[in-house]
Design an enzyme around this catalytic site. Structure first.
Site, short mmCIF file in Angstrom:
data_model
loop_
_atom_site.label_atom_id
_atom_site.label_comp_id
_atom_site.label_asym_id
_atom_site.label_seq_id
_atom_site.Cartn_x
_atom_site.Cartn_y
_atom_site.Cartn_z
N ARG A 62 33.87 43.98 40.81
CA ARG A 62 34.96 43.38 40.04
C ARG A 62 36.03 42.80 40.97
O ARG A 62 36.57 41.72 40.74
CB ARG A 62 35.56 44.44 39.12
CG ARG A 62 36.64 43.90 38.23
CD ARG A 62 37.02 44.91 37.15
NE ARG A 62 38.08 44.39 36.33
CZ ARG A 62 39.23 45.02 36.11
NH1 ARG A 62 39.46 46.21 36.66
NH2 ARG A 62 40.15 44.48 35.35
N HIS A 66 37.39 39.01 41.11
CA HIS A 66 38.81 38.65 41.05
C HIS A 66 39.22 37.89 42.30
O HIS A 66 39.99 36.93 42.24
CB HIS A 66 39.68 39.89 40.87
CG HIS A 66 39.69 40.41 39.47
ND1 HIS A 66 40.70 41.17 38.95
CD2 HIS A 66 38.78 40.28 38.46
CE1 HIS A 66 40.44 41.47 37.69
NE2 HIS A 66 39.27 40.95 37.38
N SER A 76 42.44 37.43 49.10
CA SER A 76 43.83 37.43 48.62
C SER A 76 44.06 38.62 47.68
O SER A 76 45.18 39.12 47.58
CB SER A 76 44.17 36.12 47.92
OG SER A 76 43.21 35.82 46.92
N ASN A 96 44.60 43.37 37.17
CA ASN A 96 44.27 44.08 38.41
C ASN A 96 44.68 45.54 38.37
O ASN A 96 44.37 46.29 39.27
CB ASN A 96 45.01 43.43 39.59
CG ASN A 96 44.28 42.17 40.05
OD1 ASN A 96 43.29 41.79 39.47
ND2 ASN A 96 44.79 41.58 41.10
N HIS A 194 29.14 43.91 33.33
CA HIS A 194 29.71 44.93 32.45
C HIS A 194 28.67 45.96 32.00
O HIS A 194 28.98 46.82 31.19
CB HIS A 194 30.42 44.27 31.25
CG HIS A 194 31.69 43.56 31.63
ND1 HIS A 194 32.41 42.77 30.77
CD2 HIS A 194 32.38 43.54 32.81
CE1 HIS A 194 33.48 42.29 31.39
NE2 HIS A 194 33.49 42.73 32.63
C1 HEM Z 1 33.95 36.82 31.82
C2 HEM Z 1 35.19 37.22 31.94
C3 HEM Z 1 35.56 38.64 32.23
C4 HEM Z 1 36.51 39.35 31.59
C5 HEM Z 1 37.40 38.87 30.47
C6 HEM Z 1 36.51 40.67 32.16
C7 HEM Z 1 37.36 41.68 31.78
C8 HEM Z 1 37.28 42.98 32.22
C9 HEM Z 1 38.12 44.06 31.77
C10 HEM Z 1 39.25 43.91 30.76
C11 HEM Z 1 37.70 45.18 32.37
C12 HEM Z 1 38.23 46.60 32.16
C13 HEM Z 1 39.48 46.86 32.94
C14 HEM Z 1 40.06 48.18 32.51
O1 HEM Z 1 40.36 48.31 31.32
O2 HEM Z 1 40.20 49.07 33.35
C15 HEM Z 1 36.59 44.83 33.20
C16 HEM Z 1 35.89 45.72 33.96
C17 HEM Z 1 34.87 45.35 34.80
N1 HEM Z 1 34.46 44.07 35.07
FE1 HEM Z 1 34.96 42.42 34.06
N2 HEM Z 1 35.56 40.74 33.12
C18 HEM Z 1 34.96 39.52 33.21
C19 HEM Z 1 33.97 39.15 34.10
C20 HEM Z 1 33.47 39.98 35.07
C21 HEM Z 1 32.63 39.54 36.16
C22 HEM Z 1 32.24 38.09 36.45
C23 HEM Z 1 32.32 40.66 36.88
C24 HEM Z 1 31.49 40.79 38.12
C25 HEM Z 1 30.55 39.94 38.48
C26 HEM Z 1 32.95 41.78 36.20
C27 HEM Z 1 32.80 43.09 36.57
C28 HEM Z 1 33.45 44.15 35.97
C29 HEM Z 1 33.14 45.53 36.26
C30 HEM Z 1 32.02 46.04 37.16
C31 HEM Z 1 34.06 46.30 35.54
C32 HEM Z 1 34.20 47.82 35.56
C33 HEM Z 1 35.19 48.19 36.63
C34 HEM Z 1 35.33 49.68 36.90
O3 HEM Z 1 34.50 50.46 36.44
O4 HEM Z 1 36.27 50.02 37.59
N3 HEM Z 1 33.66 41.32 35.14
N4 HEM Z 1 36.36 43.48 33.11
#
Ligand code: HEM
Ligand SMILES: *[C@@H]1O[C@H](CO)[C@@H](O)[C@H](O)[C@H]1NC(C)=O
Ligand SMILES: *[C@@H]1O[C@H](CO)[C@@H](O)[C@H](O)[C@H]1NC(C)=O
Ligand SMILES: *[C@@H]1O[C@H](CO)[C@@H](O)[C@H](O)[C@H]1NC(C)=O
Ligand SMILES: *[C@@H]1O[C@H](CO)[C@@H](O)[C@H](O)[C@H]1NC(C)=O
Ligand SMILES: CC(=O)N[C@H]1CO[C@H](CO)[C@@H](O)[C@@H]1O
Length: 329
Positions: A62, A66, A76, A96, A194
């Site tokens: 993630r 970002h 950055s 973040n 996800h």
């Molecule tokens: C398409 C648009 C995306 C949105 C709107 C989005 C949004 C989010 C949000 C809101 C969270 C949870 C944050 C939290 O509540 O703690 C999250 C977690 C995560 N996102 Fe996304 N995300 C997107 C795309 C991506 C992409 C492109 C990747 C990686 C290639 C990614 C990988 C992850 C991972 C692995 C988590 C879990 C993080 C953890 O367990 O600490 N996301 N994302």
């Protein structure tokens, strides 16, 4: 030699000249001469330590996402504050808030500084740690060409403008990915990350309690799932501390279950649910679901390889930071 032969030499000469004069590019094994053990040091550190905290793999991929979406993949996202402006850094942008593992990156960086001072960029370290930690926890492999250099600016406002919010609809997602040179297929595949990791209730509780100010749950979210989450996880609308698996039961396994959940209307964020609101996107999801995990891994790798090249700084642009959280003085 005939006329065609001469033309061939001239054209070859022009192409060779263009090749050498265009900006430096990423390449496989960029550090092979300058720091031959660099990639192995990263790989060994990750493999030795990720198993103590496997959930960090999700945080790293993630973080990688970002980083690349804001000012290109230039680390950055790792900066504590911007050198050039009084503005808050990307790290402090709401999206973040929950990224973990900065100290892990710092430890890798100090090993590399000990081996070859001032050579390996934080941007490359992040790209390698992201890939190696996903592979070490059973996920897909993708190629990581190196040679990125580190940026000197990190602004909260850039993060807010470029990182899609959890409430993004399909149009917004497609636009924000297109702004980075990524297409609909990349959107569907990269969202597949996800399949691992966790989210805080605050990233989706409006869908459980008060969707678009209606006082009701989001009708596009499976009602049994809503009831379950309200009863067992996000018990109040303003809970911002409880963490929820985005892919319940297989949050540590990089698999197709994220897509199975989407078509069951159990995508957790509005941005996840948005992916089944478009017919082309939905057909890509169904194609993935009818294929194997290996097919998914291969496609995911293609999209990651595009993502980690976004607006990279190479050659003499930017710098090689001494510490990943601060720009060189
Ligand atoms: C398409 C648009 C995306 C949105 C709107 C989005 C949004 C989010 C949000 C809101 C969270 C949870 C944050 C939290 O509540 O703690 C999250 C977690 C995560 N996102 Fe996304 N995300 C997107 C795309 C991506 C992409 C492109 C990747 C990686 C290639 C990614 C990988 C992850 C991972 C692995 C988590 C879990 C993080 C953890 O367990 O600490 N996301 N994302
Ligand atoms: C960056 O900020 C974090 C948290 O605010 C702090 O723990 C860390 O020591 C800082 N790093 C540097 C190098 O200043
Ligand atoms: C998607 O969201 C954007 C920004 O919030 C909004 O301007 C647009 O009208 C929305 N599009 C649809 C189709 O709902
Ligand atoms: C739902 O949100 C709207 C608009 O933000 C607010 O006016 C209303 O009081 C909320 N309803 C409930 C039940 O919280
Ligand atoms: C989390 O919720 C508590 C209580 O509702 C509030 O005081 C706090 O500021 C919230 N934190 C964030 C980061 O929004
Ligand atoms: C730790 C951290 O980065 N906190 C910030 C995250 O974003 C929110 C909202 O923009 C700020 O209020 C926090 O200070």
């Amino acid at each position: 030699m005939g006329v065609i032969g001469y033309f061939g030499i001239i054209i070859f000469g022009i192409l060779a000249f263009m090749g050498s004069s265009t900006e430096a590019q990423l390449q496989m094994g960029f550090y092979a001469k300058s720091c031959p053990k660099a990639e192995k040091i990263v790989h060994d550190f990750v493999n030795k330590h990720i198993h103590n905290a496997p959930s960090l793999a999700a945080s790293f991929i993630r973080m990688n996402f970002h980083d690349c979406f804001v000012r290109g993949c230039d680390a950055s996202v790792l900066l504590n504050s911007s050198s050039s402006s009084g503005e808050k850094p990307e790290k402090e942008a709401a999206p973040n808030l929950t990224i973990r593992g900065f100290d892990f990156i710092d430890r890798v960086k100090s090993l590399l500084e000990a081996e070859c001072p001032g050579v390996v960029s934080c941007a490359d370290i992040l790209a390698l740690v992201s890939r190696d930690s996903i592979v070490a926890t059973g996920g897909p492999f993708w190629k990581v060409p190196t040679g990125r250099r580190d940026g000197v600016t990190s602004r909260l406002s850039d993060a807010m403008a470029n990182i899609p919010p959890f409430f993004a609809n399909f149009t917004t997602l497609q636009t924000q990915f297109a702004n980075q040179g990524l297409d609909l297929k990349d959107l569907v595949l990269l969202s597949g990350a996800h399949t691992i990791g966790i989210a805080h209730c605050s990233s989706f509780s409006d869908r459980l309690y008060n969707f678009s100010g209606t006082g009701l749950p989001d009708p596009s979210l499976d009602s049994e799932y809503v009831a379950n989450l309200r009863e067992n996880k996000c018990k109040s609308p303003d809970d911002n501390t409880t963490k929820v698996e985005m892919d319940p039961g297989s949050r540590n396994t990089f698999d197709l279950s994220y897509y199975s959940l989407l078509v069951k209307r159990r995508g957790l964020f509005e941005s996840d649910a948005a992916l089944i609101t478009d017919s082309v996107s939905l057909s890509l999801i169904n194609q993935l679901l009818s294929g194997s995990v290996e097919d998914f891994f291969a496609e995911f790798a293609n999209s990651m390889e595009k993502m980690i090249k976004i607006n990279v700084k190479t050659g003499t642009v930017g710098e090689i930071r001494k510490h990943c959280a601060i720009v060189n003085s």
